[in-house]
Design a protein around this motif. Structure first.
Motif, short mmCIF file in Angstrom:
data_model
loop_
_atom_site.label_atom_id
_atom_site.label_comp_id
_atom_site.label_asym_id
_atom_site.label_seq_id
_atom_site.Cartn_x
_atom_site.Cartn_y
_atom_site.Cartn_z
N ILE A 36 0.83 -1.21 0.00
CA ILE A 36 0.00 0.00 0.00
C ILE A 36 0.87 1.26 0.00
CG2 ILE A 36 -1.62 1.37 1.42
CD1 ILE A 36 -2.99 -0.98 -0.01
N ASP A 39 2.85 3.38 -3.08
CA ASP A 39 2.16 4.44 -3.86
C ASP A 39 2.37 5.83 -3.26
OD1 ASP A 39 1.20 2.53 -5.58
OD2 ASP A 39 -0.77 2.37 -4.64
N LYS A 76 -8.46 6.23 5.93
CA LYS A 76 -8.58 5.65 4.60
C LYS A 76 -7.45 4.65 4.32
CE LYS A 76 -8.33 6.90 -0.27
NZ LYS A 76 -7.83 7.93 -1.17
N ILE A 77 -6.21 5.07 4.57
CA ILE A 77 -5.07 4.21 4.27
C ILE A 77 -5.01 3.04 5.25
CG2 ILE A 77 -2.56 4.12 3.94
CD1 ILE A 77 -4.17 5.88 1.92
N HIS A 79 -7.55 1.50 6.48
CA HIS A 79 -8.53 0.51 6.02
C HIS A 79 -8.08 -0.17 4.72
CE1 HIS A 79 -11.55 0.85 9.10
NE2 HIS A 79 -11.45 2.15 9.06
N LEU A 80 -7.39 0.58 3.86
CA LEU A 80 -6.82 -0.02 2.64
C LEU A 80 -5.81 -1.11 3.01
CD1 LEU A 80 -6.03 2.88 0.12
CD2 LEU A 80 -7.59 0.96 -0.22
N LYS A 81 -4.99 -0.77 4.00
CA LYS A 81 -3.98 -1.74 4.47
C LYS A 81 -4.65 -2.99 5.03
CE LYS A 81 -1.69 -3.77 7.83
NZ LYS A 81 -2.15 -4.36 9.09
N GLU A 82 -5.71 -2.80 5.82
CA GLU A 82 -6.41 -3.95 6.41
C GLU A 82 -7.05 -4.81 5.32
OE1 GLU A 82 -6.32 -4.98 9.70
OE2 GLU A 82 -4.83 -3.39 9.79
N ALA A 83 -7.55 -4.18 4.26
CA ALA A 83 -8.16 -4.92 3.14
C ALA A 83 -7.09 -5.75 2.42
CB ALA A 83 -8.83 -3.96 2.17
N GLU A 84 -5.92 -5.16 2.23
CA GLU A 84 -4.80 -5.86 1.60
C GLU A 84 -4.36 -7.04 2.47
OE1 GLU A 84 -1.63 -6.37 -1.26
OE2 GLU A 84 -3.49 -5.23 -1.35
#
Length: 203
Positions: A36, A39, A76-77, A79-84
């Protein structure tokens, strides 16, 4: 020769951290962050990860913003990390010496899990490593105002277990977790002395 993990004779309750203590999730977490953060121009290293062990995702992003001068949205980031992370959860393995200890004392001493992770993913982790049937009490990041190294997570575990903090033994893999256990007035055991840690290798 690997040392044997043991219970303190004075312990009347056991509290376990989850990531890096019961479940070898650290490589999965590391690669989730690394994938993540690339980027945002951050080279996320094993050393950086180790320095933030036990810190919830949102606070980790806040710390990285301070360190690198970035302006990532922590929620936001995080939650993106947790999704990954969730995409690769199935690759995690149990940390056998600690899991064996939990199973050995199941039904003999009251036990709880105190984690900086989210509740849903924490229970999913427990399921993957086959421990969901062994624990009824889990205190995740949503249930506390102050994450580790603040003692709130472990004090809440003790409260739910109905035992005094002083007779709880905490098993942790992170320095912040050990600080939290000590601040709670509990006995603490660093489990990384009992197994090999491999963070940077591909999962």
């Amino acid at each position: 020769m690997v040392k044997k993990l043991e219970i303190n004779p004075a312990a009347k309750a056991l509290i376990f951290d989850l990531d890096g203590t019961l479940a070898d999730t650290m490589p999965v977490h590391f690669w989730a962050y690394k994938n993540i953060l690339v980027d945002y121009g951050i080279d996320f290293t094993p050393e950086l990860f180790a320095a933030m062990a036990g810190v919830p995702a949102v606070q980790t992003i806040q710390l990285l913003n301070e360190k690198f001068g970035t302006r990532m949205n922590p929620e936001k980031i995080g939650h993106l990390k947790e999704a990954e992370y969730e995409k690769n959860m199935h690759k995690m393995k149990p940390i056998q010496p600690v899991v064996d200890l939990a199973k050995q004392y199941y039904g003999k001493l009251p036990m709880a899990v105190g984690t900086g992770g989210y509740k849903r993913l924490a229970w999913k982790t427990m399921e993957i490593i086959g421990l969901d049937k062994y624990f009824e009490i889990l205190v995740p990041s949503e249930d506390v105002k102050h994450p580790k190294p603040h003692p709130e997570t472990f004090l809440k575990c003790a409260e739910l277990l109905g035992v005094q903090p002083g007779v709880c033994q905490v098993f942790e893999d992170g320095e912040l977790g050990i600080q939290a256990a000590n601040a709670a007035g509990m006995m603490s055991t660093l489990v990384t002395d009992f197994y090999e840690v491999t963070i940077g290798e591909e999962i």
